[in-house]
Enzyme design. Structure first.
Site: not given
Length: 279
Positions: A17, A49, A29, A21-22, A199, A196, A148, A31, A27
């Site tokens: 994740r 976040n 990077d 999210h980055d 599993s 899920d 997920h 950040s 892009g």
């Protein structure tokens, strides 16, 4: 990564994740990894976040070892990309070659983090739009959502799905009842449910079978199987063919990992510490 996932199985999903999210902000990077300072605002307090990103200390530990072995060579952005791949493998998922050479940004964008990253309550239209803005297709959307198949989500992420009419006509009533037992209408925002339920620590295609059966945890999950939608046929395919899912997930991860901000290659760096730009 092996040690981190052995210590806490959920960490594989958390690292995956972080990479996602980055990449959706400026892009891939790194950040997202930058801490706030008195003169700098990062992305960690953005709505997608805040109080939810995990695994930062794992990335810190990897970076520390790499800096000791070969200082100034491996960027934090590359660490995230490789760690995400290894997280998938450690939960039984596929291998793919990770292209390397990313630079770490010296900037971050709280606004982009708030606007670019899909939310758990996103409609299918919003999901398609936000992925398209990153150059990612409907097929990429469905394949990457398959992440997920591992991990957990907080009650605050799926409360609207079960109480505010976002469950949809395709929802399984028995599953909704189980979720209500985990997540009451108010309070206990941090109660967890597996993304899920079949599993939760195995990287397989059960996620797609779940949403075909109306058992997607998040609104954004269940929206993918909306009857007649551009994504429903893809969901059906992956529900019946785990190898097709693995192949496309690998391809889509490489594609997502190649989202770049051209300025980063001009002004970027290899950070000494992933939480702060170099002085």
């Amino acid at each position: 990564m092996d040690m981190a996932v052995a210590k806490e199985a959920r960490m594989a999903a958390s690292i995956l994740r972080l990479h996602f999210h980055d990449c959706f902000v400026q892009g891939c990077d790194a950040s997202l990894l930058l801490d706030d300072t008195p003169t700098f605002t990062g992305e960690k307090t953005a709505n997608p976040n805040r109080n939810s990103i995990r695994g930062l200390e794992v990335i810190d530990g990897i970076k520390e070892k790499l800096e000791s072995a070969c200082p100034g060579i491996v960027s934090c952005a590359d660490i995230l990309a490789v760690a995400a791949r290894d997280a998938v493998i450690l939960d039984g998922g596929p291998y793919w070659d990770v292209p390397l050479g990313r630079k770490d940004s010296r900037t971050a964008s709280l606004d982009e983090a708030n606007n670019n990253i899909p939310t758990p309550n996103s409609t299918l239209y919003t999901l398609l739009k936000k992925f398209l803005l990153q150059g990612l297709s409907p097929t990429d959307l469905v394949a990457l959502s398959g992440a997920h198949t591992i991990g957990q989500a907080r009650c605050t992420s799926f409360r609207d799905r079960i109480y505010n009419g976002n469950g949809g006509i395709d929802s399984d009533n028995a599953y909704m009842s189980v979720l209500k037992g985990i997540c009451p209408p108010s309070g206990v925002d941090n109660n967890l449910s597996p993304l899920d339920s079949v599993s939760p620590v195995l990287f397989d295609n059960a996620y797609y079978r779940n949403i075909v059966n109306g058992q997607g945890l998040l609104t954004s999950d269940q929206e993918l199987s909306m009857h007649g939608s551009i994504t429903s046929e893809i969901v059906q395919r992956y529900a019946g063919d785990p190898l097709a899912f693995w192949q496309q997930f690998s391809d889509s991860m490489v594609k997502m990992g190649n989202i770049v901000n051209p300025l980063t290659f001009i002004t970027g760096e290899v950070r000494n510490n992933c939480r702060f730009v170099n002085e």
